[in-house]
Design an enzyme around this catalytic site. Structure first.
Site, PDB file in Angstrom:
ATOM      1  N   GLY A  31       0.784  -1.240   0.000  1.00  0.00           N
ATOM      2  CA  GLY A  31       0.000   0.000   0.000  1.00  0.00           C
ATOM      3  C   GLY A  31       0.815   1.289   0.000  1.00  0.00           C
ATOM      4  CB  VAL A  32       0.381   4.381   2.044  1.00  0.00           C
ATOM      5  CG1 VAL A  32       1.188   5.621   2.361  1.00  0.00           C
ATOM      6  CG2 VAL A  32      -1.015   4.759   1.590  1.00  0.00           C
ATOM      7  CG  ASP A  33       5.057   0.968   4.927  1.00  0.00           C
ATOM      8  OD1 ASP A  33       5.039   0.078   5.790  1.00  0.00           O
ATOM      9  OD2 ASP A  33       5.940   1.840   4.867  1.00  0.00           O
ATOM     10  CB  SER A 121      -6.670   1.933   9.677  1.00  0.00           C
ATOM     11  OG  SER A 121      -5.625   1.928  10.624  1.00  0.00           O
ATOM     12  N   GLY A 123      -7.034   0.273   4.218  1.00  0.00           N
ATOM     13  CA  GLY A 123      -6.614  -0.678   3.184  1.00  0.00           C
ATOM     14  C   GLY A 123      -6.407  -2.050   3.788  1.00  0.00           C
ATOM     15  CE1 TYR A 125      -2.022  -3.621   9.193  1.00  0.00           C
ATOM     16  CE2 TYR A 125      -1.918  -1.543  10.379  1.00  0.00           C
ATOM     17  CZ  TYR A 125      -1.319  -2.721   9.962  1.00  0.00           C
ATOM     18  OH  TYR A 125      -0.004  -2.979  10.310  1.00  0.00           O
TER      19      TYR A 125
HETATM   20  N1  APR Z   1      -1.473   7.226  -2.207  1.00  0.00           N
HETATM   21  C1  APR Z   1      -2.576   7.466  -1.453  1.00  0.00           C
HETATM   22  N2  APR Z   1      -3.332   6.503  -0.905  1.00  0.00           N
HETATM   23  C2  APR Z   1      -2.951   5.222  -1.129  1.00  0.00           C
HETATM   24  C3  APR Z   1      -1.808   4.880  -1.899  1.00  0.00           C
HETATM   25  C4  APR Z   1      -1.059   5.949  -2.447  1.00  0.00           C
HETATM   26  N3  APR Z   1       0.034   5.735  -3.185  1.00  0.00           N
HETATM   27  N4  APR Z   1      -1.704   3.511  -1.914  1.00  0.00           N
HETATM   28  C5  APR Z   1      -2.741   3.029  -1.205  1.00  0.00           C
HETATM   29  N5  APR Z   1      -3.497   4.043  -0.739  1.00  0.00           N
HETATM   30  C6  APR Z   1      -4.712   3.989   0.088  1.00  0.00           C
HETATM   31  C7  APR Z   1      -5.444   2.679   0.143  1.00  0.00           C
HETATM   32  O1  APR Z   1      -6.363   2.591  -0.959  1.00  0.00           O
HETATM   33  C8  APR Z   1      -6.178   2.822   1.472  1.00  0.00           C
HETATM   34  O2  APR Z   1      -7.364   3.575   1.288  1.00  0.00           O
HETATM   35  O3  APR Z   1      -4.289   4.222   1.433  1.00  0.00           O
HETATM   36  C9  APR Z   1      -5.235   3.645   2.340  1.00  0.00           C
HETATM   37  C10 APR Z   1      -4.476   2.844   3.395  1.00  0.00           C
HETATM   38  O4  APR Z   1      -4.161   1.577   2.855  1.00  0.00           O
HETATM   39  P1  APR Z   1      -2.815   0.780   3.249  1.00  0.00           P
HETATM   40  O5  APR Z   1      -1.675   1.409   2.572  1.00  0.00           O
HETATM   41  O6  APR Z   1      -3.113  -0.658   2.998  1.00  0.00           O
HETATM   42  O7  APR Z   1      -2.632   1.048   4.814  1.00  0.00           O
HETATM   43  P2  APR Z   1      -3.367   0.418   6.081  1.00  0.00           P
HETATM   44  O8  APR Z   1      -4.742  -0.033   5.762  1.00  0.00           O
HETATM   45  O9  APR Z   1      -3.176   1.438   7.154  1.00  0.00           O
HETATM   46  O10 APR Z   1      -2.508  -0.880   6.399  1.00  0.00           O
HETATM   47  C11 APR Z   1      -1.194  -0.709   6.860  1.00  0.00           C
HETATM   48  O11 APR Z   1      -0.303  -2.123   5.177  1.00  0.00           O
HETATM   49  O12 APR Z   1       1.271  -1.530   3.644  1.00  0.00           O
HETATM   50  C12 APR Z   1       1.076  -2.165   4.843  1.00  0.00           C
HETATM   51  O13 APR Z   1       3.139  -1.857   6.011  1.00  0.00           O
HETATM   52  C13 APR Z   1       1.786  -1.471   5.966  1.00  0.00           C
HETATM   53  O14 APR Z   1       1.364  -3.258   7.499  1.00  0.00           O
HETATM   54  C14 APR Z   1       0.968  -1.956   7.132  1.00  0.00           C
HETATM   55  C15 APR Z   1      -0.448  -1.986   6.584  1.00  0.00           C
END
Ligand code: APR
Length: 172
Positions: A31-33, A121, A123, A125
């Site tokens: 995801g974002v990470d 959270s 995505g 999560y």
């Molecule tokens: N820019 C903006 N928003 C994004 C991007 C991006 N490049 N990529 C994904 N998203 C959105 C997703 O669609 C979701 O709505 O960010 C939101 C959060 O999604 P995740 O990145 O999956 O984060 P989260 O749900 O908080 O889960 C965190 O995921 O990536 C791993 O290491 C991270 O273990 C942690 C978990």
């Protein structure tokens, strides 16, 4: 402080700091990470490793926030925060609110003017976007940071944007 909604990719935002939806290890993920580490380059992970070797030996606790360089990204800083995993049986709303509040504390301390948040959270999560939007906007309004002038929510798709737009109209 102004709240702005944008549909787009948080790694492309030309702001002072972007917030990463990290996990406690600070060692990256999907995801974002994943996008932030991939586009920001190895300098970000190097600083995360240094944090794990010092202040955060046991990892960054859920709801807390810490800043590193943004490496090759347009932003100057990445503020890493760890959102709670959604649970039907346990109310973890306070931890999700803490992510926004603590990230803004870090942003104020850095003296930044503009901060971009993803929908933490919602995505991997699995937090329902409607509820997450309400918590996020309420938390940002309550935080009322002293230095930060613009908080930008960067929504990755039209559906999420519409949900945040509706929540912002309701909450003001
Ligand atoms: N820019 C903006 N928003 C994004 C991007 C991006 N490049 N990529 C994904 N998203 C959105 C997703 O669609 C979701 O709505 O960010 C939101 C959060 O999604 P995740 O990145 O999956 O984060 P989260 O749900 O908080 O889960 C965190 O995921 O990536 C791993 O290491 C991270 O273990 C942690 C978990």
């Amino acid at each position: 402080m102004k709240i702005v909604l944008v549909e787009g990719d948080i790694t492309e935002q030309r702001v002072d700091a972007i917030v990463n939806a990290a996990n406690s290890s600070l060692m990256g993920g999907g995801g974002v990470d994943g996008a932030i580490h991939r586009r920001g380059g190895p300098e970000i992970l190097e600083e995360c490793r240094a944090l794990r070797a010092s202040r955060y030996g046991r990892g960054l606790p859920t709801g807390q926030a810490v800043a590193t360089t943004a490496g090759r990204l347009p932003a100057r800083w990445v503020i890493h925060t760890v959102g709670p995993v959604y649970s039907r049986s346990e109310d973890r709303s306070h931890l999700l609110a803490s992510c926004y509040r603590e990230s803004l504390v870090v942003a104020d301390a850095l003296g930044v003017g503009t901060v971009a948040f993803p929908a933490i959270s919602t995505g991997i999560y699995r937090w329902p976007v409607e509820d997450a939007a309400r918590i996020a906007i309420t938390a940002v309004r309550r935080a009322a940071p002293a230095v930060v002038e613009e908080v930008r929510f960067v929504l990755f798709n039209t559906a999420a944007y519409a949900v945040f737009d509706s929540a912002l109209r309701d909450i003001g």
